[in-house]
Design a protein around this motif. Structure first.
Motif, mmCIF file in Angstrom:
data_model
loop_
_atom_site.group_PDB
_atom_site.id
_atom_site.type_symbol
_atom_site.label_atom_id
_atom_site.label_comp_id
_atom_site.label_asym_id
_atom_site.label_seq_id
_atom_site.Cartn_x
_atom_site.Cartn_y
_atom_site.Cartn_z
ATOM 1 N N THR A 4 46.690 -29.703 -49.765
ATOM 2 C CA THR A 4 47.514 -30.541 -48.907
ATOM 3 C C THR A 4 47.263 -30.160 -47.452
ATOM 4 N N ASP A 5 47.917 -30.913 -46.541
ATOM 5 C CA ASP A 5 47.960 -30.524 -45.137
ATOM 6 C C ASP A 5 49.402 -30.622 -44.680
ATOM 7 N N ARG A 6 49.636 -30.676 -43.382
ATOM 8 C CA ARG A 6 51.014 -30.661 -42.903
ATOM 9 C C ARG A 6 51.583 -32.060 -42.676
ATOM 10 N N HIS A 7 50.866 -33.088 -43.033
ATOM 11 C CA HIS A 7 51.275 -34.464 -42.736
ATOM 12 C C HIS A 7 51.820 -35.177 -43.968
ATOM 13 N N ASP A 198 36.303 -25.044 -49.064
ATOM 14 C CA ASP A 198 36.851 -25.874 -48.001
ATOM 15 C C ASP A 198 36.941 -24.924 -46.811
ATOM 16 N N ARG A 200 37.567 -24.934 -43.677
ATOM 17 C CA ARG A 200 38.381 -25.067 -42.472
ATOM 18 C C ARG A 200 39.133 -23.768 -42.165
ATOM 19 N N THR A 202 42.354 -22.152 -40.710
ATOM 20 C CA THR A 202 43.731 -22.578 -40.470
ATOM 21 C C THR A 202 44.150 -22.359 -39.020
ATOM 22 N N THR A 205 42.717 -25.261 -36.973
ATOM 23 C CA THR A 205 42.924 -26.630 -37.464
ATOM 24 C C THR A 205 44.394 -27.017 -37.322
ATOM 25 N N GLY A 207 46.015 -29.564 -38.077
ATOM 26 C CA GLY A 207 46.572 -30.294 -39.206
ATOM 27 C C GLY A 207 46.967 -29.429 -40.376
ATOM 28 N N LEU A 208 46.728 -28.124 -40.286
ATOM 29 C CA LEU A 208 47.123 -27.174 -41.319
ATOM 30 C C LEU A 208 48.113 -26.180 -40.729
ATOM 31 N N TYR A 209 48.994 -25.657 -41.562
ATOM 32 C CA TYR A 209 49.916 -24.618 -41.100
ATOM 33 C C TYR A 209 49.157 -23.303 -40.882
ATOM 34 N N PHE A 220 51.190 -25.025 -46.529
ATOM 35 C CA PHE A 220 50.506 -26.045 -47.331
ATOM 36 C C PHE A 220 50.101 -25.395 -48.646
#
Length: 228
Positions: A4-7, A198, A200, A202, A205, A207-209, A220
């Motif tokens: 998931t992400d934070r959205h 993955d 990325r 954190t 980014t 969009g991630l916690y 997330f």
């Protein structure tokens, strides 16, 4: 497997909006709604959440825990349709599956868990249920990267003494840990050949916690399950 992400949730303030962590100060009703919404989107009727304590204990599960979950940092199941969730906000969510044996698992591998060997412990526990490391697929999810995860030099040296591949430096040349590299090496030593990422970071980014970036923030999750 999914991350998931934070959205897309209902949490407010620093937890906005899809916070799945139940122990970070968010409104419990918002967390419950976010968890239910995420499960529905993934097609899961039930999801197991752990009480993560940065350890190396793992357990086999066949249903969500009743009441407060036990202290665990890894879970595995052979029950189709049961989701396993790993909550993170800089630590690495590590998801494993042997589709032939029908066994999946998830581990919360932060700095203490990586040092303690939670991921090798999960591989071993899955093997005890009939999975074969050589058949497993592993996914290491978003986490703080080795160029951002600054730590004191003595801590880096201690962790690297247990997991040499974690030794790193930041872009500024200060001591750091590369959890992703360490976990990938642990998986290889455990006999897991198919390790995916993955990648990325954190911290980098939005969009991630990220606890390191925000301190008061949400979590997330990585999800793994067997299709029913």
């Amino acid at each position: 497997m999914a991350f998931t992400d934070r959205h897309g949730g209902v949490s407010a303030g620093p937890y906005g909006t899809r916070n799945l962590g139940g122990a970070v100060g968010d409104d419990p009703e918002a967390v419950a709604e976010n968890r239910a919404k995420t499960a529905a989107e993934l097609g899961l009727d039930q999801v197991v959440f752990m009480r993560q304590v940065h350890g190396a204990d793992v357990a086999h599960v066949t249903a969500p825990f009743e009441g407060e979950p036990p202290a665990l940092d890894g879970v595995l199941t052979d029950r189709p349709g049961l989701g396993l969730a790993v909550l993170v906000a800089d630590c690495a969510p590590v998801l494993l599956a042997d589709p032939v044996a029908g066994v999946v698992g998830g581990a919360h591998s932060g700095r203490p868990g990586t040092e303690a060997g939670v991921v090798p412990a999960l591989v071993e526990a899955m093997a005890a249920r009939g999975a074969e490391p050589a058949r497993m697929v592993a996914m290491i999810g978003p986490s703080a990267c080795g160029l951002c995860y600054e730590v004191p030099a003595d801590l880096r040296d201690r962790v690297a003494g247990r997991v040499p591949e974690t030794w790193s430096v930041t872009r500024a040349g200060t001591p750091a840990l590369d959890l992703r590299a360490g976990i990938a090496a642990q998986l290889a030593r455990a006999g897991v050949p198919d390790v995916r990422h993955d990648g990325r970071c954190t911290i980098e980014t939005p969009g991630l916690y990220s606890y390191r970036r925000e301190h008061r923030t949400g979590r997330f999750a990585g999800y793994v399950w067997l299709q029913a």
